[in-house]
Motif scaffolding. Structure first.
Motif, PDB file in Angstrom:
ATOM      1  N   UNK A   1     -14.119  71.591 -41.918  1.00 18.80           N
ATOM      2  CA  UNK A   1     -15.223  72.563 -41.978  1.00 18.80           C
ATOM      3  C   UNK A   1     -16.412  72.195 -41.099  1.00 18.80           C
ATOM      4  N   UNK A   2     -16.735  70.908 -40.994  1.00 14.52           N
ATOM      5  CA  UNK A   2     -17.876  70.507 -40.177  1.00 14.52           C
ATOM      6  C   UNK A   2     -17.645  70.823 -38.707  1.00 14.52           C
ATOM      7  N   UNK A   3     -16.446  70.566 -38.236  1.00 15.20           N
ATOM      8  CA  UNK A   3     -16.137  70.885 -36.838  1.00 15.20           C
ATOM      9  C   UNK A   3     -16.251  72.387 -36.596  1.00 15.20           C
ATOM     10  N   UNK A   4     -15.783  73.183 -37.557  1.00 14.35           N
ATOM     11  CA  UNK A   4     -15.873  74.631 -37.404  1.00 14.35           C
ATOM     12  C   UNK A   4     -17.330  75.092 -37.421  1.00 14.35           C
ATOM     13  N   UNK A   5     -18.152  74.508 -38.303  1.00 16.06           N
ATOM     14  CA  UNK A   5     -19.573  74.860 -38.327  1.00 16.06           C
ATOM     15  C   UNK A   5     -20.230  74.563 -36.981  1.00 16.06           C
ATOM     16  N   UNK A   6     -19.862  73.445 -36.381  1.00 10.27           N
ATOM     17  CA  UNK A   6     -20.434  73.100 -35.064  1.00 10.27           C
ATOM     18  C   UNK A   6     -19.949  74.083 -34.005  1.00 10.27           C
ATOM     19  N   UNK A   7     -18.692  74.495 -34.087  1.00  9.26           N
ATOM     20  CA  UNK A   7     -18.188  75.505 -33.154  1.00  9.26           C
ATOM     21  C   UNK A   7     -18.978  76.795 -33.274  1.00  9.26           C
ATOM     22  N   UNK A   8     -19.436  77.103 -34.472  1.00  7.15           N
ATOM     23  CA  UNK A   8     -20.192  78.323 -34.721  1.00  7.15           C
ATOM     24  C   UNK A   8     -21.678  78.161 -34.411  1.00  7.15           C
ATOM     25  N   UNK A   9     -22.047  77.057 -33.795  1.00 13.53           N
ATOM     26  CA  UNK A   9     -23.423  76.874 -33.345  1.00 13.53           C
ATOM     27  C   UNK A   9     -24.342  76.173 -34.313  1.00 13.53           C
ATOM     28  N   UNK A  10     -23.814  75.678 -35.432  1.00  6.99           N
ATOM     29  CA  UNK A  10     -24.666  74.937 -36.375  1.00  6.99           C
ATOM     30  C   UNK A  10     -24.783  73.480 -35.946  1.00  6.99           C
ATOM     31  N   UNK A  11     -25.894  72.865 -36.353  1.00  9.67           N
ATOM     32  CA  UNK A  11     -26.113  71.451 -36.066  1.00  9.67           C
ATOM     33  C   UNK A  11     -26.388  70.740 -37.391  1.00  9.67           C
ATOM     34  N   UNK A  12     -25.330  70.465 -38.147  1.00 12.99           N
ATOM     35  CA  UNK A  12     -25.534  69.906 -39.487  1.00 12.99           C
ATOM     36  C   UNK A  12     -26.241  68.556 -39.454  1.00 12.99           C
ATOM     37  N   UNK A  13     -27.134  68.353 -40.419  1.00 10.53           N
ATOM     38  CA  UNK A  13     -27.753  67.052 -40.670  1.00 10.53           C
ATOM     39  C   UNK A  13     -27.032  66.440 -41.862  1.00 10.53           C
ATOM     40  N   UNK A  14     -26.325  65.350 -41.626  1.00  6.45           N
ATOM     41  CA  UNK A  14     -25.562  64.704 -42.687  1.00  6.45           C
ATOM     42  C   UNK A  14     -26.397  63.612 -43.347  1.00  6.45           C
ATOM     43  N   UNK A  15     -25.802  62.904 -44.276  1.00  5.23           N
ATOM     44  CA  UNK A  15     -26.553  61.922 -45.064  1.00  5.23           C
ATOM     45  C   UNK A  15     -27.268  60.875 -44.205  1.00  5.23           C
TER      46      UNK A  15
END
Length: 457
Positions: free
Chosen positions: A406-420
């Motif tokens: 899911x994280x890789x897909x979120x990044x493909x969709x233009x998100x820049x997740x901030x993890x722990x």
């Protein structure tokens, strides 16, 4: 493996994640706790007053949950924006639990509510709590009199912060600009006003008592107003005996203030006054020189059925600053059903209902499930119920194919997740900021600062 997204990292979201990994008989339940902010803990970080350090220490318990090896914090991901709605989330996760709280303030619905100088208490709380969406603090503290409309814990918090001297807040994590603005405040009169009596007020006794413990402020109550409350007027009567214990304790506190008011007024150093007013209903905010100058109230009396009725008698309270603290309301999330009357998502035991039928893989917990009621601990049984429903559905949910990463897909969709690790970097940056200012920890109050801290070079 069952992949679950929990949307919202406040207490309801964290308790839901905890319940999922604790109640599951299947060890392969993986939970991503999503939040649109790069920081976890929701209202514990951005709603609990800075001087409530014991309550804020609940973050340590929430931290322990988010550090579980089957739970991951995924910040800076806004659900409902830019096409990332419920349908798309179900491409990534077998189930999604929405714990998005109640994001809207209730309005008074009276003329003048939007005058300059009139603000929601939530905006004020967000400012002194360093929420990155805060307005920047144009609250006009160079005035003498403020009115806080409401008699719940939020009203108590903002009244207490207004009545404190800045030196009393120096050791908190309040952002430096807010601390400086409060240091220059000229507010000396804070009126906290409710439309009903003290026996029906929503504050808790601990928070109420804190008003009387402020070193620089005295509390004033009008015994004549208190006596309008049947439970106050007859402490040995049936109305008093029928009250919950917390309401009986509240009446004892205000009774003590009424009896000791003259003595407290004479104490040295108390140059600020908190006036608790009851049985006054706001009907209009009055304008003067382009901003609010006073609030017009109608006197109310008990109607014998638990409510109040107007008397046709009016009173004006001078105020150049008005903070409205009359409750919260859920906001619809694009793609989810919503009950406008209740301000919640329709559900059955936490399962989202679409046209009365459970929607596979969609759940709710917290205020968006039950409405803005209860205290932080109320979220635990609420979360457990929803988690139990989800886990009962797990065999069917797990049959559906979802994204491997899911994280890789979120990044493909233009998100820049901030993890722990990014959140830990923000914590370190806030500690360094505090040290540079001669304080302990000082929150970073803006989006650029938070995101830069989360991805240090």
């Amino acid at each position: 493996m069952l992949r679950v997204a929990v949307v919202g990292s406040g207490p309801s979201g964290v308790y839901t994640a905890q319940s999922l990994v604790q109640q599951s008989a299947v060890p392969d339940v993986r939970v991503h706790v999503l939040d649109r902010l790069p920081c976890p803990y929701g209202l514990v970080r951005y709603g609990v007053a800075p001087d409530h350090e014991k309550i804020k220490s609940l973050q340590n318990n929430l931290r322990t949950v988010l550090e579980h090896d089957r739970i991951d914090f995924v910040g800076n991901v806004e659900v409902g924006a830019d096409g990332l709605g419920p349908e798309r989330l179900l491409e990534l996760y077998h189930a999604v639990v929405y714990c998005v709280g109640a994001a809207r303030d209730r309005r008074l619905g009276v003329p003048g509510e939007d005058l300059p100088g009139s603000h929601s208490a939530t905006d004020f709380v967000s400012w002194y709590s360093a929420h990155p969406d805060a307005s920047g603090g144009a609250f006009g503290l160079d005035v003498r009199s403020a009115v806080v409309i409401g008699v719940g814990n939020v009203a108590v918090d903002v009244a207490r912060v207004l009545a404190r001297q800045a030196g009393e807040l120096q050791g908190t994590d309040m952002p430096h600009a807010a601390l400086g603005a409060l240091a220059g405040s000229r507010v000396r009169e804070v009126h906290m006003v409710g439309r009903r009596g003290p026996s029906q007020a929503k504050f808790t006794t601990k928070e109420l008592r804190e008003l009387g413990a402020l070193p620089s402020a005295a509390v004033a109550v009008d015994p004549a107003e208190l006596k309008l409350d049947p439970a106050y007027a007859d402490p040995a009567g049936a109305a008093f005996a029928a009250l919950p214990a917390v309401n009986r304790r509240n009446l004892g506190v205000v009774r003590g203030w009424a009896e000791a008011e003259d003595a407290r007024r004479a104490e040295p150093g108390r140059d600020r006054r908190i006036r608790l007013r009851f049985f006054l209903r706001p009907v209009e905010l009055l304008e003067g020189e382009g901003r609010v100058r006073a609030v017009r109230f109608e006197r109310t009396v008990p109607d014998g059925s638990g409510g109040v009725r107007g008397t046709g008698a009016y009173e004006e309270i001078e105020a150049q600053l008005v903070l409205r603290a009359v409750g919260y309301r859920g906001a619809p999330l694009p793609g989810l059903p919503f009950d406008e009357r209740r301000g919640t998502v329709p559900h059955g035991a936490g399962r989202v209902l679409r046209d009365g039928t459970p929607s596979p893989g969609e759940y709710v917990a917290g205020w968006i499930k039950r409405g803005p009621t209860g205290v932080i601990g109320t979220n635990r049984p609420c979360a457990k119920e929803t988690a139990a429903s989800l886990l009962a559905d797990a065999p069917e949910l797990a049959r559906r194919a979802v994204a491997d990463d899911p994280l890789a897909r979120l990044r493909e969709w233009g998100r820049r997740p901030v993890l722990w690790p990014g959140w830990l970097a923000i914590e370190s940056a806030e500690a360094a900021l505090g040290a540079s200012l001669g304080r302990h920890i000082v929150k970073i109050p803006d989006w650029p600062g938070l995101l830069q801290a989360a991805t240090p070079r």
